[in-house]
Design an enzyme around this catalytic site. Sequence first.
Site, PDB file in Angstrom:
ATOM      1  N   ASP A  67       0.878  -1.168   0.000  1.00 39.73           N
ATOM      2  CA  ASP A  67       0.000   0.000   0.000  1.00 39.73           C
ATOM      3  C   ASP A  67       0.917   1.221   0.000  1.00 39.73           C
ATOM      4  O   ASP A  67       1.662   1.429   0.972  1.00 39.73           O
ATOM      5  CB  ASP A  67      -0.880  -0.036   1.262  1.00 39.73           C
ATOM      6  CG  ASP A  67      -1.823   1.157   1.343  1.00 39.73           C
ATOM      7  OD1 ASP A  67      -1.619   2.154   0.612  1.00 39.73           O
ATOM      8  OD2 ASP A  67      -2.767   1.086   2.147  1.00 39.73           O
ATOM      9  N   SER A 147      -1.159  13.506 -14.559  1.00 37.25           N
ATOM     10  CA  SER A 147      -2.366  13.526 -15.392  1.00 37.25           C
ATOM     11  C   SER A 147      -2.466  14.856 -16.113  1.00 37.25           C
ATOM     12  O   SER A 147      -1.990  15.878 -15.597  1.00 37.25           O
ATOM     13  CB  SER A 147      -3.608  13.338 -14.522  1.00 37.25           C
ATOM     14  OG  SER A 147      -4.786  13.580 -15.279  1.00 37.25           O
ATOM     15  N   TYR A 160      -9.205  14.983  -7.269  1.00 31.93           N
ATOM     16  CA  TYR A 160      -8.255  14.294  -8.155  1.00 31.93           C
ATOM     17  C   TYR A 160      -7.354  15.280  -8.900  1.00 31.93           C
ATOM     18  O   TYR A 160      -6.127  15.096  -8.952  1.00 31.93           O
ATOM     19  CB  TYR A 160      -9.022  13.427  -9.152  1.00 31.93           C
ATOM     20  CG  TYR A 160      -8.134  12.629 -10.092  1.00 31.93           C
ATOM     21  CD1 TYR A 160      -7.508  11.463  -9.657  1.00 31.93           C
ATOM     22  CD2 TYR A 160      -7.917  13.039 -11.406  1.00 31.93           C
ATOM     23  CE1 TYR A 160      -6.691  10.720 -10.511  1.00 31.93           C
ATOM     24  CE2 TYR A 160      -7.102  12.305 -12.265  1.00 31.93           C
ATOM     25  CZ  TYR A 160      -6.501  11.148 -11.810  1.00 31.93           C
ATOM     26  OH  TYR A 160      -5.694  10.424 -12.659  1.00 31.93           O
ATOM     27  N   LYS A 164      -3.261  15.564  -8.786  1.00 34.78           N
ATOM     28  CA  LYS A 164      -2.366  15.295  -9.914  1.00 34.78           C
ATOM     29  C   LYS A 164      -1.492  16.507 -10.227  1.00 34.78           C
ATOM     30  O   LYS A 164      -0.375  16.371 -10.711  1.00 34.78           O
ATOM     31  CB  LYS A 164      -3.172  14.845 -11.129  1.00 34.78           C
ATOM     32  CG  LYS A 164      -3.722  13.423 -10.962  1.00 34.78           C
ATOM     33  CD  LYS A 164      -2.588  12.410 -10.784  1.00 34.78           C
ATOM     34  CE  LYS A 164      -3.066  10.982 -10.685  1.00 34.78           C
ATOM     35  NZ  LYS A 164      -1.958  10.004 -10.590  1.00 34.78           N
TER      36      LYS A 164
HETATM   37  N1  LIG Z   1      -7.072   5.863 -16.654  1.00 36.76           N
HETATM   38  C1  LIG Z   1      -6.976   7.164 -16.871  1.00 36.76           C
HETATM   39  O1  LIG Z   1      -7.810   7.776 -17.577  1.00 36.76           O
HETATM   40  C2  LIG Z   1      -5.831   7.935 -16.283  1.00 36.76           C
HETATM   41  C3  LIG Z   1      -5.551   9.214 -16.812  1.00 36.76           C
HETATM   42  C4  LIG Z   1      -4.494   9.939 -16.266  1.00 36.76           C
HETATM   43  C5  LIG Z   1      -3.758   9.407 -15.231  1.00 36.76           C
HETATM   44  N2  LIG Z   1      -4.072   8.175 -14.736  1.00 36.76           N
HETATM   45  C6  LIG Z   1      -3.248   7.669 -13.629  1.00 36.76           C
HETATM   46  O2  LIG Z   1      -2.629   6.473 -14.044  1.00 36.76           O
HETATM   47  C7  LIG Z   1      -2.286   5.693 -12.893  1.00 36.76           C
HETATM   48  C8  LIG Z   1      -2.700   4.253 -13.124  1.00 36.76           C
HETATM   49  O3  LIG Z   1      -4.104   4.201 -13.232  1.00 36.76           O
HETATM   50  P1  LIG Z   1      -4.877   3.215 -14.229  1.00 36.76           P
HETATM   51  O4  LIG Z   1      -5.667   4.060 -15.128  1.00 36.76           O
HETATM   52  O5  LIG Z   1      -3.934   2.220 -14.763  1.00 36.76           O
HETATM   53  O6  LIG Z   1      -5.914   2.568 -13.201  1.00 36.76           O
HETATM   54  P2  LIG Z   1      -6.129   1.084 -12.652  1.00 36.76           P
HETATM   55  O7  LIG Z   1      -7.256   1.228 -11.709  1.00 36.76           O
HETATM   56  O8  LIG Z   1      -6.227   0.136 -13.792  1.00 36.76           O
HETATM   57  O9  LIG Z   1      -4.792   0.754 -11.871  1.00 36.76           O
HETATM   58  C9  LIG Z   1      -4.471   1.361 -10.637  1.00 36.76           C
HETATM   59  C10 LIG Z   1      -3.667   0.352  -9.835  1.00 36.76           C
HETATM   60  O10 LIG Z   1      -3.218   1.020  -8.645  1.00 36.76           O
HETATM   61  C11 LIG Z   1      -3.418   0.137  -7.554  1.00 36.76           C
HETATM   62  N3  LIG Z   1      -3.519   0.895  -6.315  1.00 36.76           N
HETATM   63  C12 LIG Z   1      -4.542   1.726  -5.932  1.00 36.76           C
HETATM   64  N4  LIG Z   1      -4.299   2.206  -4.709  1.00 36.76           N
HETATM   65  C13 LIG Z   1      -3.110   1.679  -4.314  1.00 36.76           C
HETATM   66  C14 LIG Z   1      -2.319   1.799  -3.141  1.00 36.76           C
HETATM   67  N5  LIG Z   1      -2.739   2.540  -2.097  1.00 36.76           N
HETATM   68  N6  LIG Z   1      -1.146   1.134  -3.075  1.00 36.76           N
HETATM   69  C15 LIG Z   1      -0.738   0.358  -4.109  1.00 36.76           C
HETATM   70  N7  LIG Z   1      -1.447   0.180  -5.229  1.00 36.76           N
HETATM   71  C16 LIG Z   1      -2.615   0.847  -5.329  1.00 36.76           C
HETATM   72  C17 LIG Z   1      -4.688  -0.624  -7.895  1.00 36.76           C
HETATM   73  O11 LIG Z   1      -4.787  -1.830  -7.144  1.00 36.76           O
HETATM   74  C18 LIG Z   1      -4.507  -0.854  -9.388  1.00 36.76           C
HETATM   75  O12 LIG Z   1      -3.791  -2.049  -9.651  1.00 36.76           O
HETATM   76  C19 LIG Z   1      -2.975   6.384 -11.726  1.00 36.76           C
HETATM   77  O13 LIG Z   1      -2.029   7.169 -11.030  1.00 36.76           O
HETATM   78  C20 LIG Z   1      -4.004   7.266 -12.393  1.00 36.76           C
HETATM   79  O14 LIG Z   1      -4.373   8.355 -11.595  1.00 36.76           O
HETATM   80  C21 LIG Z   1      -5.077   7.432 -15.251  1.00 36.76           C
END
Ligand SMILES: NC(=O)c1ccc[n+]([C@@H]2O[C@H](COP(=O)([O-])OP(=O)(O)OC[C@H]3O[C@@H](n4cnc5c(N)ncnc54)[C@H](O)[C@@H]3O)[C@@H](O)[C@H]2O)c1
Length: 257
Positions: A67, A147, A160, A164
């Site tokens: 975590d 982001s 959020y 970011k």
């Molecule tokens: N999907 C989008 O549209 C998007 C856009 C911009 C940025 N992001 C960023 O990309 C990153 C990855 O997100 P994603 O889209 O792949 O989402 P996702 O939900 O597929 O993956 C997120 C992962 O983070 C893990 N996680 C969450 N809280 C955690 C914690 N406290 N400790 C350890 N692991 C933890 C989850 O278990 C999951 O495996 C994030 O930082 C998200 O904010 C996503």
Amino acid sequence: MSASSAPVALPGLDGKVALVTGGASGIGLATVRLLAASGAKVVVADLDEAAATAAADEVGGTAVRADVTSADDCAAAVAAAVDTYGHLDVVACNAGLTTYPTPAVEITEGDFDATFAVNVKGAWLTARAAVGALKDAGGGAIVVTGSVMGERTRPGFAAYAPSKAAANHLARSLAVEHAGDGIRVNAVAPVATDTAMLEKFLGTEDPAAARQRFESSIPLGRLATPEDVASAICFLASDSASFLTGVVLPVDGGRSI
Ligand SMILES: NC(=O)c1ccc[n+]([C@@H]2O[C@H](COP(=O)([O-])OP(=O)(O)OC[C@H]3O[C@@H](n4cnc5c(N)ncnc54)[C@H](O)[C@@H]3O)[C@@H](O)[C@H]2O)c1
């Protein structure tokens, strides 16, 4: 590239040891796959232990249940990399979360705090835990997943988007402090990306219409794939980016032009 096709190796990563937080899903999982295809040894750190194990097994890496809001867990993830592979060169501070769109005045304190705890403090704790090992390796690279919303906000994301903005700026702050240690720190700033998290960004009202709106606001006419973002993370982590630090790289199909 589709999610099912094999990633094409990038130069400048062979033999490196990498730690990816949130590596069990979405952007993190695509990053794990590309790092491994590029010759890196990968430690997959995630809250979801079963999914982390599956990801690590797929690429011959190591899984750690971590975590990122826990300093002890971040230290244990770094220790797992060093104990297993002897050193640490690359850290992707990628774990993140959001809520469904919520008016600013209705966001609960719990959701606000949880968003900052993971997206900001979690990235800082991960980087803080890793700096010593990166110095021991003679330098390295940290890439924070920020982001586009860290630069341009939208209604419904008053927790959020600021989190970011802080994550993007954390990368710059670490970059200026650790350049002298040979540690480069950059961020990627993805637009809406086709992962499990996308559901939250689209909201519950009319997700299909929301998706169309998002797509039409992106000059290249589609959302990002996890592989698009992984390519940028892995490039910034690689020796090919050896003169880049403090960069927040939009991965957004031209959204922020
Ligand atoms: N999907 C989008 O549209 C998007 C856009 C911009 C940025 N992001 C960023 O990309 C990153 C990855 O997100 P994603 O889209 O792949 O989402 P996702 O939900 O597929 O993956 C997120 C992962 O983070 C893990 N996680 C969450 N809280 C955690 C914690 N406290 N400790 C350890 N692991 C933890 C989850 O278990 C999951 O495996 C994030 O930082 C998200 O904010 C996503």
